[in-house]
Write an enzyme that holds these catalytic residues in place. Structure first.
Site, mmCIF file in Angstrom:
data_model
loop_
_atom_site.group_PDB
_atom_site.id
_atom_site.type_symbol
_atom_site.label_atom_id
_atom_site.label_comp_id
_atom_site.label_asym_id
_atom_site.label_seq_id
_atom_site.Cartn_x
_atom_site.Cartn_y
_atom_site.Cartn_z
ATOM 1 N N LYS A 173 0.835 -1.209 0.000
ATOM 2 C CA LYS A 173 0.000 0.000 0.000
ATOM 3 C C LYS A 173 0.867 1.257 0.000
ATOM 4 O O LYS A 173 0.515 2.279 -0.609
ATOM 5 C CB LYS A 173 -0.922 0.000 1.222
ATOM 6 C CG LYS A 173 -1.818 1.239 1.370
ATOM 7 C CD LYS A 173 -2.674 1.475 0.146
ATOM 8 C CE LYS A 173 -3.843 2.417 0.406
ATOM 9 N NZ LYS A 173 -3.549 3.660 1.084
ATOM 10 N N GLU A 180 0.564 6.782 -6.713
ATOM 11 C CA GLU A 180 -0.530 7.751 -6.744
ATOM 12 C C GLU A 180 0.002 9.179 -6.749
ATOM 13 O O GLU A 180 -0.509 10.041 -7.474
ATOM 14 C CB GLU A 180 -1.427 7.506 -5.529
ATOM 15 C CG GLU A 180 -2.608 8.424 -5.384
ATOM 16 C CD GLU A 180 -3.349 8.136 -4.096
ATOM 17 O OE1 GLU A 180 -3.221 8.942 -3.144
ATOM 18 O OE2 GLU A 180 -4.016 7.084 -4.015
#
Length: 301
Positions: A173, A180
């Site tokens: 993550k 991102e």
């Protein structure tokens, strides 16, 4: 399956609601009374303390944490350590640093408690769309918890998976969020170039809509960007200040430790830091240098 949810902020509350819709029984705890009442309004039970939450759950207990990374997670994990029994499981669904996760999991293992890390993406859209979940933990434990992940995911076999041993979920993550950062920066820079070409009078929201269909740069992030441009084409009332929650920094640090060049992610992080320096000493000194060696004019405040 029955489980406890600790942390009833927007994402935690939405996850609890999705679990309830999927037929699971949820008991939630949050220090905020209104958050607990809101959960009760959705058909769940609530507890006014961690001790009461643990007492309300059947053994073997499953407790899902959705609390901020760092000291709050440590405090919660340490408190639960004294309340849980061998065979119980804690799932950390927040954005913890994977090194902290490894430390906590080792401590729990000493007490015959299972610890699972679940890197969770989906934000405010997760309730309707489902959550992307990167799960780290013992294979048998994750298998036992599978009904929970299947309910929270976009589909039973879509959008989630065990990626490796404990720690790997939060590590994955972390890198996800680093990517991102880079994607967001590229979109923002591209649209800024378009916006500055004033003589063409470009409609940024229209361009975003065109790119959303068939383009190689189409993505859910572009969908959200286009929606934002439709609502507020000039970004009126928004300060040029971009916060970060830590994952980008951790990703860059890990890249350095692993000798992996990651210039895009690194520069996107630097851009966020740059956005907060409204009184940039760096830029003032640069202007002064140009004046010293070239006699260039200095713009006064």
């Amino acid at each position: 399956m029955e489980l406890g949810m600790v942390g009833l902020g927007r994402m935690g509350a939405n996850m609890a609601e999705r679990l309830l819709r999927g037929g699971h029984k949820v008991t939630g705890f949050d220090p905020n009374v209104d958050a607990r009442k809101a959960l009760e309004g959705k058909g769940a039970a609530s507890a006014d303390s961690l001790q009461a939450l643990v007492q309300a759950l059947p053994a073997p207990r499953v407790v899902w944490l959705m609390v901020p990374a760092g000291a709050i997670t440590d405090d919660t994990v340490n408190t639960l350590l004294s309340l849980l029994s061998p065979g119980d499981t804690v799932i950390d669904g927040g954005n913890s640093n994977y090194n902290d996760t490894l430390r906590r999991a080792a401590l729990y293992r000493e007490h015959q408690l299972d610890y699972v890390d679940c890197g969770t993406s989906g934000g405010v859209w997760g309730l309707a769309e489902g959550y992307s979940m990167m799960v780290g933990g013992d294979e048998a434990v994750v298998k036992r918890l599978q009904p929970i992940f299947e309910t929270l995911a976009p589909g039973k076999d879509a959008g989630w998976g065990r990626v490796g041993p404990v720690g790997s979920g939060h590590f994955t993550k972390m890198v996800h969020n680093g990517i991102e950062y880079g994607m967001m920066q590229a979109y923002a820079e591209g649209f800024s170039i378009l916006e500055h070409k004033q003589e063409f009078g470009l409609d940024l929201a229209q361009i975003g809509e065109i790119w959303r269909q068939g383009s190689v740069v189409r993505s859910w992030l572009l969908d959200l960007t286009t929606d934002a441009l439709t609502k507020n084409p000039k970004m009126d009332g928004i300060a040029p200040y971009v916060p970060d929650s830590g994952e980008g920094r951790w990703t860059v640090d890990e890249a350095i430790q692993l000798n992996v060049p990651a210039p895009v992610i690194t520069l996107s992080l630097i851009a966020r830091l740059r956005s907060r320096d409204t009184e940039s000493f760096t830029d003032k000194l640069l202007s002064s240098m140009r004046n010293e060696f070239g006699g260039h004019a200095i713009k006064k405040e």
